[in-house]
Design an enzyme around this catalytic site. Structure first.
Site, PDB file in Angstrom:
ATOM      1  N   ASP A  77      -3.886   0.903   1.682  1.00 12.35           N
ATOM      2  CA  ASP A  77      -2.733   1.406   2.126  1.00 12.35           C
ATOM      3  C   ASP A  77      -2.448   2.681   1.676  1.00 12.35           C
ATOM      4  OD1 ASP A  77      -2.297  -0.956   3.726  1.00 12.35           O
ATOM      5  OD2 ASP A  77      -1.530  -2.017   2.178  1.00 12.35           O
ATOM      6  N   ARG A  99       6.784  -4.677  -9.514  1.00 15.26           N
ATOM      7  CA  ARG A  99       7.377  -3.605  -8.522  1.00 15.26           C
ATOM      8  C   ARG A  99       8.434  -2.623  -9.051  1.00 15.26           C
ATOM      9  NH1 ARG A  99       2.720  -4.183  -7.036  1.00 15.26           N
ATOM     10  NH2 ARG A  99       1.790  -4.765  -5.050  1.00 15.26           N
ATOM     11  N   ASP A 147       7.371  -6.262  -0.640  1.00 17.90           N
ATOM     12  CA  ASP A 147       7.210  -5.258  -1.660  1.00 17.90           C
ATOM     13  C   ASP A 147       8.009  -3.913  -1.254  1.00 17.90           C
ATOM     14  OD1 ASP A 147       5.536  -6.645  -3.607  1.00 17.90           O
ATOM     15  OD2 ASP A 147       3.864  -5.886  -2.753  1.00 17.90           O
ATOM     16  N   SER A 191      -6.468  -9.195   1.089  1.00 22.15           N
ATOM     17  CA  SER A 191      -5.361  -8.189   0.333  1.00 22.15           C
ATOM     18  C   SER A 191      -5.084  -8.430  -0.917  1.00 22.15           C
ATOM     19  CB  SER A 191      -4.122  -8.244   1.273  1.00 22.15           C
ATOM     20  OG  SER A 191      -3.298  -7.390   0.524  1.00 22.15           O
TER      21      SER A 191
HETATM   22  N1  ARG Z   1       3.759 -12.829  -2.035  1.00 20.38           N
HETATM   23  C1  ARG Z   1       3.711 -12.231  -3.190  1.00 20.38           C
HETATM   24  C2  ARG Z   1       5.124 -11.592  -3.343  1.00 20.38           C
HETATM   25  O1  ARG Z   1       5.631 -11.249  -2.531  1.00 20.38           O
HETATM   26  C3  ARG Z   1       2.446 -11.468  -3.539  1.00 20.38           C
HETATM   27  C4  ARG Z   1       2.335 -10.517  -2.763  1.00 20.38           C
HETATM   28  C5  ARG Z   1       0.867  -9.694  -3.024  1.00 20.38           C
HETATM   29  N2  ARG Z   1       0.595  -8.597  -2.237  1.00 20.38           N
HETATM   30  C6  ARG Z   1      -0.716  -8.441  -1.722  1.00 20.38           C
HETATM   31  N3  ARG Z   1      -0.676  -7.241  -1.228  1.00 20.38           N
HETATM   32  N4  ARG Z   1      -1.606  -9.256  -1.832  1.00 20.38           N
HETATM   33  O2  ARG Z   1       5.240 -11.319  -4.620  1.00 20.38           O
END
Ligand code: ARG
Length: 395
Positions: free
Chosen positions: A14, A94, A123, A172
């Site tokens: 990304d 984050r 995110d 991912s």
């Molecule tokens: N679902 C989790 C969160 O929102 C993890 C997201 C992980 N991101 C990824 N690109 N695999 O915090």
């Protein structure tokens, strides 16, 4: 060029695609920032990749200590598990990453802030809210703005000679000191069991034939030593991850409600978090009063919800932190965990602030508890309940 954008850069698909979009569509110089939160990536390689994609400057920021002390440890104090399962590994990192981007933007006199989040995930919320809280610069998020899908990105990457590694094609992944999140690909079938080879931190085969023990010592809610060894925060979290992962502990597979309303199937490897949160929760039970525990459970749930939902900066979060911090004054002691072939159990706990009294609790003859007090207590305790039932029967 029209200005300068600061981009949080992981080196993955990304954010690599985003560099090219910022340069070509927005005619912006790009400065990349990679924040080390213990993702274990080769930071030199990432810097080289950024340079090869034509960025004007790249920053590596080691934020691991800050991450453990200001994000992971507070989450342990809050026993933070979103929807009772997810230790918030990604969610906690984050705001810290975004905070660092804002700092660099000030230093670089930037004209825009950028990130590589999609418009479907959490995110974007965490990045945007932190960016907006610390800066008035516009936010550019090409994946979201252009509604890009993963296959379009992969084609775009191929066309622009952006190198992609094999796992990026399959899943991912997001990982840091606190856990590893695996999403997408074959895991999108919610009934399909995750394949063993998706896991890297947690062993799924040839597990030890004997139970392993882990003794975690806490001081005021914070873990300070494991197995009798005092450790620095980063070392301690790594140690817990390694030892529990080797015993098959820490795989989470659940359905998660995202901020944007989508239900998603999420798979995690969080061995250290599984142990540290389980142990901390147990220690609280022996030192806190039942009133403290009942109320703190609600506070903990709210804390995890805010952290998950990208509202790290909300004043309510710091209000809850104040409550949680004072509640931890007596949360010192040691918890003993037993790990065996993927199962985890607390098998012992002790604290100088323990409210557990053997002399009160024992059914043996040494008891100092006067049972005869029970009769009157129960009569008053159930007074309204029994009265209400009698009235119902009279009707
Ligand atoms: N679902 C989790 C969160 O929102 C993890 C997201 C992980 N991101 C990824 N690109 N695999 O915090």
């Amino acid at each position: 060029m029209n200005g300068k954008a600061i981009l949080a850069f992981s080196g993955g698909l990304d954010t690599s695609v985003v560099i090219k979009y910022l340069q070509e569509r927005h005619r912006l110089d790009v400065v990349t920032v990679t924040v080390d939160v213990g993702q274990g990536d080769n930071l030199k390689k990432i810097a080289a990749k950024a340079k090869s994609l034509g960025v004007v400057r790249h920053y590596n920021i080691d934020a691991r200590n800050e991450f453990v002390n200001n994000f992971i440890f507070p989450s342990i104090k809050a026993n933070a598990l979103y929807q009772k399962k997810y230790c918030l590994a990604t969610a906690l990192a984050r705001p810290l990453i975004a905070q660092k981007v804002v700092e660099i933007a000030k230093k670089e006199n930037a004209t825009a802030l950028a990130h590589g989040c999609t418009g479907k995930g959490n995110d974007q919320v965490r990045f945007d809210v932190t960016y907006h809280s610390g800066s008035n610069l516009p936010i550019i998020a090409p994946i979201r703005d252009l509604n890009l899908t993963r296959d379009v990105e992969l084609k775009f990457a191929q066309k622009h000679g952006i190198p992609i590694d094999v796992t990026a094609k399959r899943f991912s992944i997001d990982q840091n000191l606190w856990g590893r999140a695996i999403e997408g690909g074959e895991l999108e079938d919610a009934f399909e069991e995750p394949p063993d080879d998706a896991f890297i931190w947690v062993k799924t085969k040839n597990l030890p034939d004997r139970p392993q023990y882990m003794e975690i010592k806490f001081e005021m809610g914070v873990p300070v030593a494991i197995d009798g060894k005092t450790m620095k925060p980063i070392e301690l979290v790594n140690y817990a991850n390694k030892k529990a992962g080797a015993c098959g502990i820490g795989i989470v597979d659940h359905i998660e409600d995202r901020v944007v309303g989508i239900k998603s199937r999420e798979v995690y490897e969080t061995p250290g978090a599984a142990c540290l949160i389980e142990a901390h929760t147990d220690l609280e039970k022996i030192v806190l009063t039942k009133h403290e525990l009942r109320f703190k459970t609600m506070v903990d749930m709210e804390w995890a919800w805010l952290a998950y939902s990208g509202l790290w900066q909300d004043p309510l979060k710091s209000d809850l932190d104040m409550f949680i911090n004072t509640s931890q004054k007596r949360v010192s002691g040691t918890v003993k965990l037993k790990m065996f072939k993927g199962s985890l159990r607390v098998v012992g706990r002790k604290s100088k602030y323990s409210l557990y009294s053997h002399d009160l609790a024992t059914y043996g003859s040494g008891s100092v508890f006067d049972q005869t007090l029970g009769k009157g207590f129960v009569e008053l305790w159930g007074l309204q309940s029994t009265e209400a039932n009698k009235l119902l029967k009279k009707r």
